[in-house]
Write a protein that holds these residues in place. Sequence first.
Motif, PDB file in Angstrom:
ATOM      1  N   VAL A 188      -0.012 -10.108  11.070  1.00  0.00           N
ATOM      2  CA  VAL A 188      -1.065  -9.458  10.295  1.00  0.00           C
ATOM      3  C   VAL A 188      -1.513 -10.418   9.195  1.00  0.00           C
ATOM      4  N   SER A 189      -2.817 -10.589   9.068  1.00  0.00           N
ATOM      5  CA  SER A 189      -3.368 -11.472   8.042  1.00  0.00           C
ATOM      6  C   SER A 189      -4.143 -10.629   7.041  1.00  0.00           C
ATOM      7  N   ALA A 190      -3.652 -10.574   5.801  1.00  0.00           N
ATOM      8  CA  ALA A 190      -4.340  -9.793   4.768  1.00  0.00           C
ATOM      9  C   ALA A 190      -3.859 -10.229   3.396  1.00  0.00           C
ATOM     10  N   THR A 191      -4.758 -10.168   2.437  1.00  0.00           N
ATOM     11  CA  THR A 191      -4.405 -10.443   1.042  1.00  0.00           C
ATOM     12  C   THR A 191      -4.478  -9.188   0.185  1.00  0.00           C
ATOM     13  N   ARG A 192      -5.026  -8.104   0.742  1.00  0.00           N
ATOM     14  CA  ARG A 192      -5.051  -6.795   0.089  1.00  0.00           C
ATOM     15  C   ARG A 192      -4.879  -5.728   1.150  1.00  0.00           C
ATOM     16  N   LEU A 193      -4.172  -4.656   0.808  1.00  0.00           N
ATOM     17  CA  LEU A 193      -4.020  -3.504   1.685  1.00  0.00           C
ATOM     18  C   LEU A 193      -4.403  -2.244   0.921  1.00  0.00           C
ATOM     19  N   ALA A 194      -4.926  -1.273   1.625  1.00  0.00           N
ATOM     20  CA  ALA A 194      -5.165   0.047   1.046  1.00  0.00           C
ATOM     21  C   ALA A 194      -4.963   1.082   2.134  1.00  0.00           C
ATOM     22  N   ALA A 205       0.875  -1.174   0.000  1.00  0.00           N
ATOM     23  CA  ALA A 205       0.000   0.000   0.000  1.00  0.00           C
ATOM     24  C   ALA A 205       0.908   1.218   0.000  1.00  0.00           C
ATOM     25  N   VAL A 206       0.493   2.271  -0.694  1.00  0.00           N
ATOM     26  CA  VAL A 206       1.295   3.492  -0.826  1.00  0.00           C
ATOM     27  C   VAL A 206       0.468   4.681  -0.366  1.00  0.00           C
ATOM     28  N   GLY A 207       1.106   5.598   0.390  1.00  0.00           N
ATOM     29  CA  GLY A 207       0.396   6.805   0.815  1.00  0.00           C
ATOM     30  C   GLY A 207       1.160   7.556   1.873  1.00  0.00           C
ATOM     31  N   GLY A 208       0.540   8.623   2.377  1.00  0.00           N
ATOM     32  CA  GLY A 208       1.182   9.475   3.373  1.00  0.00           C
ATOM     33  C   GLY A 208       0.947   8.994   4.786  1.00  0.00           C
ATOM     34  N   TRP A 209       1.535   7.862   5.132  1.00  0.00           N
ATOM     35  CA  TRP A 209       1.347   7.278   6.456  1.00  0.00           C
ATOM     36  C   TRP A 209       1.912   8.171   7.549  1.00  0.00           C
ATOM     37  N   CYS A 210       3.015   8.832   7.302  1.00  0.00           N
ATOM     38  CA  CYS A 210       3.713   9.630   8.318  1.00  0.00           C
ATOM     39  C   CYS A 210       3.216  11.073   8.301  1.00  0.00           C
ATOM     40  N   ALA A 211       2.808  11.577   9.469  1.00  0.00           N
ATOM     41  CA  ALA A 211       2.241  12.924   9.528  1.00  0.00           C
ATOM     42  C   ALA A 211       3.285  14.002   9.289  1.00  0.00           C
ATOM     43  N   ASN A 212       4.533  13.775   9.695  1.00  0.00           N
ATOM     44  CA  ASN A 212       5.557  14.821   9.571  1.00  0.00           C
ATOM     45  C   ASN A 212       6.431  14.632   8.342  1.00  0.00           C
ATOM     46  N   ASP A 232      -4.957   5.517   7.500  1.00  0.00           N
ATOM     47  CA  ASP A 232      -5.217   4.220   8.121  1.00  0.00           C
ATOM     48  C   ASP A 232      -5.032   3.126   7.077  1.00  0.00           C
ATOM     49  N   LEU A 233      -4.975   1.892   7.538  1.00  0.00           N
ATOM     50  CA  LEU A 233      -4.848   0.751   6.627  1.00  0.00           C
ATOM     51  C   LEU A 233      -6.113  -0.078   6.653  1.00  0.00           C
ATOM     52  N   LEU A 234      -6.645  -0.362   5.464  1.00  0.00           N
ATOM     53  CA  LEU A 234      -7.694  -1.358   5.306  1.00  0.00           C
ATOM     54  C   LEU A 234      -7.017  -2.663   4.916  1.00  0.00           C
ATOM     55  N   ALA A 235      -7.210  -3.682   5.720  1.00  0.00           N
ATOM     56  CA  ALA A 235      -6.579  -4.984   5.481  1.00  0.00           C
ATOM     57  C   ALA A 235      -7.659  -6.009   5.176  1.00  0.00           C
ATOM     58  N   TYR A 244      -6.604  -0.835  10.606  1.00  0.00           N
ATOM     59  CA  TYR A 244      -5.417  -0.496  11.375  1.00  0.00           C
ATOM     60  C   TYR A 244      -5.299   1.026  11.349  1.00  0.00           C
ATOM     61  N   ARG A 245      -5.725   1.670  12.423  1.00  0.00           N
ATOM     62  CA  ARG A 245      -5.737   3.137  12.439  1.00  0.00           C
ATOM     63  C   ARG A 245      -4.338   3.693  12.676  1.00  0.00           C
ATOM     64  N   GLY A 246      -4.004   4.706  11.903  1.00  0.00           N
ATOM     65  CA  GLY A 246      -2.717   5.355  12.051  1.00  0.00           C
ATOM     66  C   GLY A 246      -2.794   6.563  12.955  1.00  0.00           C
ATOM     67  N   ALA A 247      -1.618   6.995  13.431  1.00  0.00           N
ATOM     68  CA  ALA A 247      -1.526   8.190  14.276  1.00  0.00           C
ATOM     69  C   ALA A 247      -0.431   9.117  13.778  1.00  0.00           C
TER      70      ALA A 247
END
Length: 573
Positions: A467-473, A424-431, A484-487, A497-500
């Motif tokens: 972690v058990s997942a076959t797709r992430l977003a 999965a690709v995106g802006g996971w990190c706030a800073n 956040d991650l949808l697994a 999986y909520r991010g902070a």
Amino acid sequence: MKNFAAPAVVAVLCALALVSPAAGLHSVPPAHQPTPEAVGAFGPSAVTLGPAGTADDDGVARGADAGVGSLLAPAVEPVSTPTSPAGGQIPASAALPQPATEAAPATASEQLVPEVPSVPPLWAPEDELAQNTATVPAPRNIATESLAPGSLATEALVPDNNAAAIVIVFNKINEYRVANNLAPVKYHPTVAALAQDWSDNIASREVIEHRANFWLDSRAMNPSSAGEVIAIRTDRDAAQLVEWWKGSPGHNAMLLDPRFNVMGAGISYTNSTYQIWGVVNFFGYTTLPAGTVNSPGGSSTGGSAFPPATPTMCDSTVKHMPPTLDLSGAAITSPADLVTVNAGGELINRPATGNRTYGPAKVINSFFSNVKEVFVTDWDRNGTYDILAQWNDGRLTLHPGFAGGGFGAAVTLGQSGWAGMTLAVGGWCANNRFPQLVALDTAGSLWLYPNVGLSDMSSRTLMASTVSATRLAMVDYDADGFQDLLARKSDGTVQLYRGAGTPMPRAEARATVATGWGDVTGIRPLRDVTGLNSTGVALRRANDVVQYWDLTGGTLASPSNITGSWAGQRLAQ
């Protein structure tokens, strides 16, 4: 927000207090957009912290003063968010009120007057409510507007030194407290890091909102009382941020609260309409935490109020913001576009045209035979959309997009070992304004790979195990400003999986947010599909169906099918 009346500048105020034995939990709704198209200003509110300054998972503060298990009356807040189709998400842990029904846009001579509850608010007297009202123009639809330079919203942090502004804010607050026969507050670099992190976060997104449960952050160091004030201005006058707070009864009460003895300030600059963003966190402690200093930049023990933060994989070497570009000639024109790959390796784009509709399919590249997955991202933050390709032979390559159309030569970011990963690709990190890569390996380990530009992606940090997942977003599911991650699991259930904004997901039970997704072969996070700043996901499903699920309200809304011929095509993610 240009409709706020002020002599020379425009400012917005925001405050949240957690100090009173006479008021109940009342966090503020997210997604208040400080743009000329939408205004939101809200007064402070309060809860009682228990002896350890904690709150239960349901968000209700409990302790001797509040009465165990009692939910007290919320304070009032005037809110106007015309561009948010479904309002803000209300996380289960925040106990927020439901968003109000959207009213018709006001005319230039009208004011939106908030509805006042029967219980008198503690921190929002009538005179403050009056000064926080504003007229609101009709909402825009970005998909139907011209993409001329300057017309697109963009993150716009300016990495200028803010040390002088922080000293000004600190001194002005303490001068005011001393003039009112109160002890000055001290300063703590850890609290300052909490405030600066949030200031950067809301400034980069151009959203006025409080950090949910900020007093529970480890950087708050278990206070007995807590408060947060926010203000923005169209100039860089840090002293006037304090003057605005002084002029608002609710915010003024926080500046003069005798229970606070430590503060930290965050100041961010942007090149947008609002040039300065200020966040101050106030805390009260029975015993001052170690590291407390007398003022920013110095202390009685020789320490510094501006120490470097502990390095993490989320850190970036620069605060790089993309330019505002005209993407009308680019291969991918907006964050709402749908990109697919057909059996012949052709990359196909369908440009968004507004309200879940799309223009004709157009082949934009033809070099993706034997590709496993394709991801759309602005990897180098230059304002155009790039393609990240995961190949069946184990390579990971980047294909940089050009504003005038087409893609540049492929750059290899990984030579081998990527074929077995779920990405999965995106802006996971706030800073860190560059996108990052999250990868799940076959052993169930979830890894965060920082963006290292065009170099080999070898450094990583463990985010979670088993972690058990076959797709992430990656998408902001709960509308709190963090990705956040949808697994999606093999049984078709989807865990959250909520991010902070930090490398690790929140330490909490993983909620199941969807079921019946067993036939989903692609999940594409999208923005601006139903309106400016809307969020959602597109799903590629069996029987050649592509669905859109809106997430603007902070939960998956009912899906709708997107018209088009999808046979033999995989969805880029």
